[in-house]
Design a protein around this motif. Structure first.
Motif, PDB file in Angstrom:
ATOM      1  N   ASP A  66      32.718  20.605  42.943  1.00 44.01           N
ATOM      2  CA  ASP A  66      31.853  21.612  43.558  1.00 44.01           C
ATOM      3  C   ASP A  66      31.870  22.951  42.843  1.00 44.01           C
ATOM      4  OD1 ASP A  66      31.130  19.882  45.752  1.00 44.01           O
ATOM      5  OD2 ASP A  66      33.124  20.269  46.600  1.00 44.01           O
ATOM      6  N   ILE A  67      32.773  23.134  41.906  1.00 37.19           N
ATOM      7  CA  ILE A  67      32.928  24.435  41.261  1.00 37.19           C
ATOM      8  C   ILE A  67      31.740  24.730  40.351  1.00 37.19           C
ATOM      9  CG2 ILE A  67      34.201  23.648  39.209  1.00 37.19           C
ATOM     10  CD1 ILE A  67      36.082  26.065  39.640  1.00 37.19           C
ATOM     11  N   ILE A  68      31.265  25.988  40.383  1.00 33.16           N
ATOM     12  CA  ILE A  68      30.208  26.434  39.476  1.00 33.16           C
ATOM     13  C   ILE A  68      30.819  26.707  38.108  1.00 33.16           C
ATOM     14  CG2 ILE A  68      28.504  28.235  39.023  1.00 33.16           C
ATOM     15  CD1 ILE A  68      27.780  26.377  41.335  1.00 33.16           C
ATOM     16  N   LEU A  69      30.108  26.313  37.054  1.00 32.94           N
ATOM     17  CA  LEU A  69      30.624  26.401  35.691  1.00 32.94           C
ATOM     18  C   LEU A  69      29.774  27.365  34.865  1.00 32.94           C
ATOM     19  CD1 LEU A  69      31.037  22.558  35.312  1.00 32.94           C
ATOM     20  CD2 LEU A  69      32.874  24.193  35.772  1.00 32.94           C
ATOM     21  N   CYS A  70      30.428  28.265  34.163  1.00 30.97           N
ATOM     22  CA  CYS A  70      29.709  29.260  33.364  1.00 30.97           C
ATOM     23  C   CYS A  70      30.270  29.350  31.954  1.00 30.97           C
ATOM     24  CB  CYS A  70      29.813  30.642  34.017  1.00 30.97           C
ATOM     25  SG  CYS A  70      29.046  30.793  35.637  1.00 30.97           S
ATOM     26  N   ILE A  71      29.378  29.585  31.009  1.00 31.16           N
ATOM     27  CA  ILE A  71      29.753  29.949  29.641  1.00 31.16           C
ATOM     28  C   ILE A  71      29.274  31.382  29.438  1.00 31.16           C
ATOM     29  CG2 ILE A  71      29.420  29.493  27.188  1.00 31.16           C
ATOM     30  CD1 ILE A  71      29.010  26.555  27.880  1.00 31.16           C
ATOM     31  N   GLY A  72      30.216  32.293  29.162  1.00 27.71           N
ATOM     32  CA  GLY A  72      29.908  33.712  29.111  1.00 27.71           C
ATOM     33  C   GLY A  72      29.185  34.154  27.856  1.00 27.71           C
ATOM     34  N   PHE A 161      25.832  39.425  35.342  1.00 27.99           N
ATOM     35  CA  PHE A 161      25.175  39.839  36.584  1.00 27.99           C
ATOM     36  C   PHE A 161      25.462  38.832  37.691  1.00 27.99           C
ATOM     37  CE2 PHE A 161      21.555  42.939  35.330  1.00 27.99           C
ATOM     38  CZ  PHE A 161      22.473  43.709  34.635  1.00 27.99           C
ATOM     39  N   TYR A 162      25.386  37.550  37.345  1.00 26.77           N
ATOM     40  CA  TYR A 162      25.641  36.506  38.349  1.00 26.77           C
ATOM     41  C   TYR A 162      27.043  36.652  38.942  1.00 26.77           C
ATOM     42  CZ  TYR A 162      26.937  31.954  40.227  1.00 26.77           C
ATOM     43  OH  TYR A 162      27.412  30.960  41.037  1.00 26.77           O
ATOM     44  N   LEU A 163      28.046  36.813  38.088  1.00 30.44           N
ATOM     45  CA  LEU A 163      29.426  36.899  38.559  1.00 30.44           C
ATOM     46  C   LEU A 163      29.661  38.162  39.374  1.00 30.44           C
ATOM     47  CD1 LEU A 163      31.313  35.729  35.338  1.00 30.44           C
ATOM     48  CD2 LEU A 163      30.805  34.368  37.376  1.00 30.44           C
ATOM     49  N   ASN A 164      29.123  39.281  38.906  1.00 28.41           N
ATOM     50  CA  ASN A 164      29.350  40.549  39.596  1.00 28.41           C
ATOM     51  C   ASN A 164      28.646  40.630  40.940  1.00 28.41           C
ATOM     52  OD1 ASN A 164      30.943  42.764  38.023  1.00 28.41           O
ATOM     53  ND2 ASN A 164      29.800  41.652  36.440  1.00 28.41           N
ATOM     54  N   ARG A 165      27.622  39.831  41.131  1.00 24.36           N
ATOM     55  CA  ARG A 165      26.891  39.846  42.396  1.00 24.36           C
ATOM     56  C   ARG A 165      27.435  38.857  43.420  1.00 24.36           C
ATOM     57  NH1 ARG A 165      20.917  40.264  39.522  1.00 24.36           N
ATOM     58  NH2 ARG A 165      20.902  42.542  39.318  1.00 24.36           N
ATOM     59  N   LEU A 166      28.447  38.086  43.029  1.00 21.74           N
ATOM     60  CA  LEU A 166      29.067  37.191  43.994  1.00 21.74           C
ATOM     61  C   LEU A 166      29.719  38.013  45.105  1.00 21.74           C
ATOM     62  CD1 LEU A 166      30.764  34.603  41.594  1.00 21.74           C
ATOM     63  CD2 LEU A 166      28.756  34.223  43.032  1.00 21.74           C
ATOM     64  N   GLN A 167      29.609  37.546  46.337  1.00 19.32           N
ATOM     65  CA  GLN A 167      30.110  38.288  47.484  1.00 19.32           C
ATOM     66  C   GLN A 167      31.131  37.468  48.260  1.00 19.32           C
ATOM     67  OE1 GLN A 167      26.917  39.952  49.864  1.00 19.32           O
ATOM     68  NE2 GLN A 167      25.627  40.319  48.076  1.00 19.32           N
ATOM     69  N   LYS A 170      34.398  35.640  46.682  1.00 22.04           N
ATOM     70  CA  LYS A 170      34.344  34.420  45.877  1.00 22.04           C
ATOM     71  C   LYS A 170      35.383  34.493  44.764  1.00 22.04           C
ATOM     72  CE  LYS A 170      30.813  32.184  47.749  1.00 22.04           C
ATOM     73  NZ  LYS A 170      30.959  30.844  48.352  1.00 22.04           N
ATOM     74  N   ARG A 171      36.025  33.374  44.483  1.00 25.21           N
ATOM     75  CA  ARG A 171      37.131  33.342  43.527  1.00 25.21           C
ATOM     76  C   ARG A 171      36.653  32.816  42.179  1.00 25.21           C
ATOM     77  NH1 ARG A 171      42.288  33.641  45.259  1.00 25.21           N
ATOM     78  NH2 ARG A 171      42.981  32.067  43.778  1.00 25.21           N
ATOM     79  N   ILE A 172      36.932  33.585  41.130  1.00 19.05           N
ATOM     80  CA  ILE A 172      36.514  33.265  39.770  1.00 19.05           C
ATOM     81  C   ILE A 172      37.748  33.027  38.911  1.00 19.05           C
ATOM     82  CG2 ILE A 172      35.302  34.085  37.713  1.00 19.05           C
ATOM     83  CD1 ILE A 172      33.727  35.987  39.596  1.00 19.05           C
ATOM     84  N   MET A 173      37.766  31.927  38.178  1.00 21.57           N
ATOM     85  CA  MET A 173      38.836  31.666  37.210  1.00 21.57           C
ATOM     86  C   MET A 173      38.259  31.737  35.803  1.00 21.57           C
ATOM     87  SD  MET A 173      41.508  28.473  36.793  1.00 21.57           S
ATOM     88  CE  MET A 173      40.267  27.191  36.929  1.00 21.57           C
ATOM     89  N   ILE A 174      38.847  32.580  34.966  1.00 22.72           N
ATOM     90  CA  ILE A 174      38.470  32.642  33.557  1.00 22.72           C
ATOM     91  C   ILE A 174      39.466  31.817  32.763  1.00 22.72           C
ATOM     92  CG2 ILE A 174      38.030  34.104  31.562  1.00 22.72           C
ATOM     93  CD1 ILE A 174      37.497  36.418  33.438  1.00 22.72           C
ATOM     94  N   GLU A 175      38.971  30.789  32.098  1.00 22.05           N
ATOM     95  CA  GLU A 175      39.826  29.932  31.274  1.00 22.05           C
ATOM     96  C   GLU A 175      39.937  30.542  29.881  1.00 22.05           C
ATOM     97  OE1 GLU A 175      38.589  25.878  31.196  1.00 22.05           O
ATOM     98  OE2 GLU A 175      38.595  25.644  33.379  1.00 22.05           O
ATOM     99  N   ASP A 205      34.577  39.920  27.632  1.00 23.78           N
ATOM    100  CA  ASP A 205      33.697  38.859  27.128  1.00 23.78           C
ATOM    101  C   ASP A 205      32.814  38.284  28.229  1.00 23.78           C
ATOM    102  OD1 ASP A 205      34.756  39.150  24.627  1.00 23.78           O
ATOM    103  OD2 ASP A 205      35.977  37.338  24.672  1.00 23.78           O
ATOM    104  N   VAL A 206      33.338  38.247  29.447  1.00 25.26           N
ATOM    105  CA  VAL A 206      32.599  37.687  30.579  1.00 25.26           C
ATOM    106  C   VAL A 206      31.712  38.742  31.231  1.00 25.26           C
ATOM    107  CG1 VAL A 206      32.922  36.716  32.893  1.00 25.26           C
ATOM    108  CG2 VAL A 206      34.299  35.885  31.002  1.00 25.26           C
ATOM    109  N   GLY A 207      32.115  40.014  31.132  1.00 25.55           N
ATOM    110  CA  GLY A 207      31.364  41.087  31.756  1.00 25.55           C
ATOM    111  C   GLY A 207      31.878  41.458  33.124  1.00 25.55           C
ATOM    112  N   LEU A 208      33.196  41.373  33.328  1.00 29.46           N
ATOM    113  CA  LEU A 208      33.814  41.721  34.602  1.00 29.46           C
ATOM    114  C   LEU A 208      34.766  42.900  34.403  1.00 29.46           C
ATOM    115  CD1 LEU A 208      34.571  38.140  35.936  1.00 29.46           C
ATOM    116  CD2 LEU A 208      32.962  39.767  36.952  1.00 29.46           C
TER     117      LEU A 208
END
Length: 360
Positions: A66-72, A161-167, A170-175, A205-208
């Motif tokens: 179920d985890i959302i996957l992103c490439i920064g 923008f997507y990550l910063n707008r999470l409310q 929400k938990r984000i893991m940067i690998e 690199d991710v923008g956080l």
């Protein structure tokens, strides 16, 4: 509005420390996993008899359906590798987001590094990463990004923008990819990778923003490794894999090969000074130790601290004493279930325990 909560998983040595297993183990606790870096670094995850090696997509996607996957935005993409990995991830089309500014690796980049003999000279994987970064910096129209590639358009977004707008917390893991001692800015130049790999750099690199980062988990292994060849200095005394096997009383031969190049890794004795240096620059809140069974095969597959040999428990105690940072995760085998999870032992804290640790 509650801001997202970020955890960075980084390597405190030369890479190949088992971050993939740690990320897989933690995957169920996160809503989003992000990867930057490039396919010159791979994350390996084994669940039962199934083993995967991921170079582009966060390995957490294999363990959490179920985890959302992103490439920064700072990522570099090899299209062949990306397409292969997308076939491994269930429902990848529905949960993969790629930043429109992520770069594209081309065959010319590989050829350029091969012509320059970067593999021989500095132990490069020759995946074309350094050459591509040079093209990116030139800004002369020769560097392509994900928005230029038609098959990728359905996955494109502004990942930052997507990550910063999470409310709602929400938990984000940067690998993280590669290791502290391979950092372009802080490693033993020129025997390093083509980018910086500190926790602070991953966030950039991710923008956080750094203020969103709650935890930095620094992964270290009992015997640090580097790729074969002229890949640069190592922190401790270089030894053989046969010595590791004999000292641990392993019943079978141990020879590690790198995920990407398949070359036999160099291996050396553990050096606390390198780990202290990595901790000073990354300020981890937790330490994960991998390959504890390389100290003693009797610890292979154990899931309780009390079941470990005295030798391994003393090693863990030494790390905590020297760093004053809790060792929360201990990897004892190849499967992602071969983890001793001690996080419940340490209460949540408002300040980094490192502040009273090795910088004193």
């Amino acid at each position: 509005m509650n801001n997202p909560v970020v955890t960075c998983v980084i390597d405190g040595q030369y890479g190949s420390c088992g971050k993939g297993v740690i990320c897989g183990f933690l995957a169920s606790e996160f809503d989003v996993a992000v990867r930057v870096g490039a396919p010159n670094a791979g994350h390996t995850l084994q669940i039962g008899k199934n083993k995967w090696k991921m170079q582009q997509i966060p390995v957490a996607g294999l363990a959490n359906p179920d985890i959302i996957l992103c490439i920064g935005a700072a990522g570099l993409i090899n299209m062949d590798i990306l397409e292969r990995e997308m076939r491994l991830i269930k429902d990848c089309d529905e949960r993969l987001f790629i930043d429109r500014n992520a770069g594209i690796l081309l065959e010319k980049h590989k050829r350029q590094e091969e012509r320059e003999k970067m593999g021989k000279n500095i132990g490069s994987t020759c995946e074309g990463v350094g050459a591509a970064l040079r093209d990116k910096i030139k800004r002369d129209g020769t560097f392509f990004t994900a928005k230029d590639i038609k098959p990728l358009r359905r996955y494109l977004t502004n990942v930052a923008f997507y990550l910063n707008r999470l409310q709602n917390g929400k938990r984000i893991m940067i690998e993280g990819t590669q290791g502290y001692a391979l950092s372009l800015n802080h490693g033993p130049y020129p025997y390093c990778t083509g980018r910086d790999v500190l926790a602070s750099s991953l966030l950039s690199d991710v923008g956080l923003a750094p203020s969103l980062c709650k935890d930095v988990i620094m992964v270290i292994r009992t015997y640090p490794i580097r790729v074969a060849g002229n890949s640069g200095p190592m922190c401790g005394k270089e030894i053989t894999w046969d010595k590791v096997r004999k000292d641990a009383k392993y019943p079978r031969k141990i020879i590690e090969k790198t995920t990407v190049t398949k070359r036999t890794r160099r291996v050396c004795e553990f050096d606390i000074d390198l780990v202290k240096e990595a901790a000073l620059l990354n300020r981890p809140t937790q330490i994960a130790i991998t390959f504890i069974d390389y100290l003693s095969y009797a610890d292979h597959g154990k899931t309780k601290l009390t079941a470990l040999t005295r030798k391994s428990r003393e090693f863990i105690d030494t790390i905590e004493t020297q760093l004053q940072i809790p060792v929360t995760l201990i990897k004892t085998g190849i499967d992602f279930k071969h983890i001793i999870d001690r996080r419940g032992k340490f209460p949540a804290h408002d300040k980094n325990p490192f502040d009273e640790g090795v910088n004193q």
